[in-house]
Design a protein around this motif. Structure first.
Motif, PDB file in Angstrom:
ATOM      1  N   UNK A 322     -40.906 -76.453 -84.504  1.00 51.82           N
ATOM      2  CA  UNK A 322     -40.034 -75.581 -83.724  1.00 51.82           C
ATOM      3  C   UNK A 322     -39.323 -74.563 -84.617  1.00 51.82           C
ATOM      4  N   UNK A 323     -38.835 -73.475 -84.009  1.00 53.52           N
ATOM      5  CA  UNK A 323     -38.073 -72.464 -84.708  1.00 53.52           C
ATOM      6  C   UNK A 323     -38.621 -71.077 -84.481  1.00 53.52           C
ATOM      7  N   UNK A 324     -37.935 -70.062 -85.004  1.00 55.01           N
ATOM      8  CA  UNK A 324     -38.444 -68.689 -84.894  1.00 55.01           C
ATOM      9  C   UNK A 324     -39.658 -68.493 -85.798  1.00 55.01           C
ATOM     10  N   UNK A 325     -40.482 -67.476 -85.543  1.00 55.25           N
ATOM     11  CA  UNK A 325     -41.674 -67.252 -86.372  1.00 55.25           C
ATOM     12  C   UNK A 325     -41.313 -67.078 -87.850  1.00 55.25           C
ATOM     13  N   UNK A 326     -42.040 -67.785 -88.714  1.00 54.70           N
ATOM     14  CA  UNK A 326     -41.808 -67.703 -90.153  1.00 54.70           C
ATOM     15  C   UNK A 326     -40.694 -68.584 -90.655  1.00 54.70           C
ATOM     16  N   UNK A 327     -39.929 -69.201 -89.761  1.00 55.48           N
ATOM     17  CA  UNK A 327     -38.821 -70.058 -90.170  1.00 55.48           C
ATOM     18  C   UNK A 327     -38.854 -71.366 -89.373  1.00 55.48           C
ATOM     19  N   UNK A 380     -38.902 -56.778 -67.932  1.00 55.47           N
ATOM     20  CA  UNK A 380     -39.745 -57.780 -68.578  1.00 55.47           C
ATOM     21  C   UNK A 380     -39.692 -57.621 -70.084  1.00 55.47           C
ATOM     22  N   UNK A 381     -39.476 -58.687 -70.829  1.00 59.49           N
ATOM     23  CA  UNK A 381     -39.379 -58.585 -72.295  1.00 59.49           C
ATOM     24  C   UNK A 381     -40.727 -58.281 -72.923  1.00 59.49           C
ATOM     25  N   UNK A 382     -40.674 -57.598 -74.065  1.00 58.20           N
ATOM     26  CA  UNK A 382     -41.881 -57.284 -74.812  1.00 58.20           C
ATOM     27  C   UNK A 382     -41.697 -57.685 -76.263  1.00 58.20           C
ATOM     28  N   UNK A 383     -42.805 -57.744 -77.003  1.00 59.32           N
ATOM     29  CA  UNK A 383     -42.733 -58.054 -78.410  1.00 59.32           C
ATOM     30  C   UNK A 383     -43.083 -59.485 -78.725  1.00 59.32           C
ATOM     31  N   UNK A 384     -42.968 -59.870 -80.009  1.00 63.37           N
ATOM     32  CA  UNK A 384     -43.335 -61.223 -80.428  1.00 63.37           C
ATOM     33  C   UNK A 384     -42.318 -62.244 -79.907  1.00 63.37           C
ATOM     34  N   UNK A 385     -42.709 -63.518 -79.863  1.00 62.53           N
ATOM     35  CA  UNK A 385     -41.793 -64.558 -79.381  1.00 62.53           C
ATOM     36  C   UNK A 385     -40.602 -64.728 -80.307  1.00 62.53           C
ATOM     37  N   UNK A 386     -39.424 -65.039 -79.742  1.00 61.37           N
ATOM     38  CA  UNK A 386     -38.215 -65.257 -80.527  1.00 61.37           C
ATOM     39  C   UNK A 386     -38.112 -66.695 -81.006  1.00 61.37           C
ATOM     40  N   UNK A 387     -38.837 -67.592 -80.365  1.00 63.17           N
ATOM     41  CA  UNK A 387     -38.730 -69.018 -80.687  1.00 63.17           C
ATOM     42  C   UNK A 387     -39.997 -69.702 -80.201  1.00 63.17           C
ATOM     43  N   UNK A 388     -40.415 -70.720 -80.960  1.00 60.26           N
ATOM     44  CA  UNK A 388     -41.611 -71.454 -80.570  1.00 60.26           C
ATOM     45  C   UNK A 388     -41.418 -72.950 -80.685  1.00 60.26           C
ATOM     46  N   UNK A 389     -42.205 -73.696 -79.916  1.00 52.39           N
ATOM     47  CA  UNK A 389     -42.168 -75.160 -79.957  1.00 52.39           C
ATOM     48  C   UNK A 389     -43.575 -75.684 -79.739  1.00 52.39           C
ATOM     49  N   UNK A 390     -43.971 -76.622 -80.602  1.00 54.12           N
ATOM     50  CA  UNK A 390     -45.266 -77.291 -80.424  1.00 54.12           C
ATOM     51  C   UNK A 390     -45.060 -78.797 -80.517  1.00 54.12           C
ATOM     52  N   UNK A 398     -52.787 -80.776 -79.378  1.00 58.82           N
ATOM     53  CA  UNK A 398     -51.591 -80.177 -78.757  1.00 58.82           C
ATOM     54  C   UNK A 398     -51.238 -80.849 -77.435  1.00 58.82           C
ATOM     55  N   UNK A 399     -49.977 -81.213 -77.316  1.00 53.47           N
ATOM     56  CA  UNK A 399     -49.451 -81.731 -76.060  1.00 53.47           C
ATOM     57  C   UNK A 399     -48.671 -80.653 -75.318  1.00 53.47           C
ATOM     58  N   UNK A 400     -48.090 -79.720 -76.067  1.00 53.14           N
ATOM     59  CA  UNK A 400     -47.328 -78.630 -75.474  1.00 53.14           C
ATOM     60  C   UNK A 400     -47.227 -77.474 -76.457  1.00 53.14           C
ATOM     61  N   UNK A 401     -47.356 -76.270 -75.908  1.00 57.30           N
ATOM     62  CA  UNK A 401     -47.119 -75.052 -76.702  1.00 57.30           C
ATOM     63  C   UNK A 401     -46.166 -74.187 -75.905  1.00 57.30           C
ATOM     64  N   UNK A 402     -45.017 -73.838 -76.506  1.00 57.34           N
ATOM     65  CA  UNK A 402     -43.989 -73.068 -75.808  1.00 57.34           C
ATOM     66  C   UNK A 402     -43.561 -71.889 -76.660  1.00 57.34           C
ATOM     67  N   UNK A 403     -43.349 -70.753 -75.999  1.00 61.62           N
ATOM     68  CA  UNK A 403     -42.857 -69.549 -76.670  1.00 61.62           C
ATOM     69  C   UNK A 403     -41.745 -68.919 -75.837  1.00 61.62           C
ATOM     70  N   UNK A 404     -40.636 -68.620 -76.500  1.00 59.34           N
ATOM     71  CA  UNK A 404     -39.552 -67.882 -75.842  1.00 59.34           C
ATOM     72  C   UNK A 404     -39.807 -66.397 -76.052  1.00 59.34           C
TER      73      UNK A 404
END
Length: 483
Positions: A322-327, A380-390, A398-404
């Motif tokens: 989990x976390x923002x991309x790259x972090x 509607x928001x555009x651009x890369x996800x602000x947060x992710x969870x796997x 994979x049981x779940x893939x989530x992107x904010x």
């Protein structure tokens, strides 16, 4: 001391031990005999085949058939097996408190017109217990046993346990069925009809609506509520007009529980105070049941859709990213703990319970599917996800893939006061989240507050993380480092 000198002491000890054991055994036997002598009837619960409670001209009669007790008078229906078992146990263990000897005049003791007579058959022999008045200044009652004229007394507790009313003896189970045999559930109201089928131990599907996700846990809870529901009272005689109780076909709610042993049907009608009228099918008795049951049916129908972002099994999760991309942070399950690594190889360890509680709280988060609309396309928001969870299982599947994806305002207020409009816009903000299992993904709108609260909970799991490496490297550049 030699062995020869010890022998006399051993012999004396054995004699004393045998004597003590014999005295204790004799005392216990005497106590058992005394206790047996105090029993009003020498019988066991299983000896009884019928039982009648007589109060004046009123009789309540029970008969055992195929090990099941049934009421045969004044109504013919199944008895409450637990209550009957308690009554039988009281009879089998009933003990006299006092033996007052033979009395010819029974009137002073209330035995000429007794308040309760218990008649029963045990091993083919008829018996009866006549209960009279209460002993003055005492907690006992006068009784007569069978045809014996000896006046006895029994405790008030024993008398109360035997003095059961018809309502207490009736089987009050509203909808009898075995939970493990349930195959389907149908709820028909004056406005709609819902049919569900069980597809797994805890999973359900809406018949005819394969894309509708059903909250299986809520269906199971409703079934448990139906299973434990009990009648509060019986309407005797049976009302001739069911319309006044909303139990006619146009007004009632009809619940059908399909089981391998057949369907069980329950009608629910109008409310009366804190109760609701109900009937077990077309031939059942009309009863009053707690209004909570009708509320449980309505609440389940209103919250039947599974809107959770994830509803999988927490025990199956062995890796969380989990976390923002790259972090991002990665937690891996290691027996009773989770090893967490993050940016710059920072490492910490948490008990299994802490991260699993966080996953449990994540399961509470719900969203609403977005509907295609031409209105407010710029929202509607555009651009890369602000947060992710796997979430991944033990094999890395994979049981779940989530992107904010960002924030979207559902509706904009109109007016001249821009500050008020801005406040109203914030009230209507939702997070746009893309979530799914495997390659499938669905875009949903999530309320920001509970989602941010959960993110903060995940962040607290990493608060104790320290950079990996030798101790001297940890302090490099810090307050405790030496130059």
């Amino acid at each position: 001391m030699t062995l020869r000198r010890l022998i006399p002491y051993v012999v004396v000890f054995l004699i004393l031990a045998v004597a003590y054991g014999g005295l204790r055994w004799g005392k216990e036997r005497q106590m058992a005999r005394d206790e047996e002598a105090k029993k009003v009837f020498a019988l066991q619960e299983g000896d009884l085949s019928d039982l009648t409670l007589v109060r004046g001209k009123d009789e309540v009669r029970l008969v055992k058939k195929d090990q099941i007790w049934r009421l045969t008078a004044p109504v013919d229906t199944q008895a409450d097996q637990t209550v009957v078992a308690s009554l039988l146990a009281t009879l089998a263990r009933l003990r006299m408190e006092r033996d007052l000897g033979v009395e010819k005049d029974l009137k002073p003791f209330g035995l000429d017109k007794p308040g309760l007579v218990v008649k029963f058959t045990a091993q083919g022999q008829p018996h009866q217990l006549v209960i009279g008045a209460k002993v003055p200044g005492d907690q006992n009652y006068y009784v007569l046993r069978d045809q014996d004229n000896r006046l006895l007394t029994i405790s008030m507790g024993s008398k109360d346990s035997l003095d059961r009313q018809l309502l207490a003896l009736r089987d009050k189970a509203l909808l009898p069925f075995v939970m493990g045999e349930v195959k389907g559930l149908k709820v028909k109201t004056p406005k709609s009809t819902l049919a569900l089928e069980k597809t797994g131990p805890q999973t359900w599907a809406w018949v005819g609506r394969p894309d509708f996700r059903v909250r299986g846990d809520r269906v199971e809870k409703l079934l448990r509520d139906l299973h434990i529901a009990r009648a509060k009272n019986f309407l005797e005689p049976l009302p001739k007009k069911l319309e006044a109780l909303d139990l006619d076909p146009k007004q009632r709610t009809e619940i059908t529980v399909a089981t391998s042993a057949g369907d069980r049907i329950l009608w629910l009608g109008a409310k009366k105070g804190n109760a609701v009228y109900a009937r077990l099918g077309a031939a059942g008795a009309v009863v009053l049941v707690d209004a909570f049951l009708a509320d449980a049916v309505a609440n389940t129908l209103a919250s039947l859709e599974d809107r959770r972002l994830w509803s999988g099994a927490i025990a199956a999760v062995h890796q969380v990213v989990w976390g923002p991309p790259g972090k991002t942070w990665t937690a891996r399950k290691d027996q009773e703990s989770w090893k967490i690594t993050g940016p710059d190889q920072a490492v910490t360890q948490q008990p299994a319970a802490r991260l699993e509680v966080a996953l449990w709280n994540f399961q509470k988060l719900e969203g609403e599917k977005t509907k295609p609309s031409k209105a407010a396309p710029k929202a509607a928001p555009k651009g890369p996800p602000a947060f992710g969870l796997e979430l991944l299982d033990q094999d890395g599947k994979p049981l779940l893939h989530l992107e904010e994806m960002g924030v979207k305002t559902e509706a904009k207020a109109k007016g001249k006061d821009k500050s008020k409009n801005k406040s109203r816009d914030k009230d209507n903000d939702h997070l746009v989240v893309r979530t799914g299992e495997g390659k499938t993904a669905t875009t949903v709108l999530v309320p920001p507050a509970p989602f941010r609260q959960w993110q903060a909970e995940m962040q607290r799991l990493t608060a104790a993380a320290e950079p990996a490496g030798p101790p001297q490297e940890k302090g490099e550049g810090g307050k405790g480092s030496k130059k």
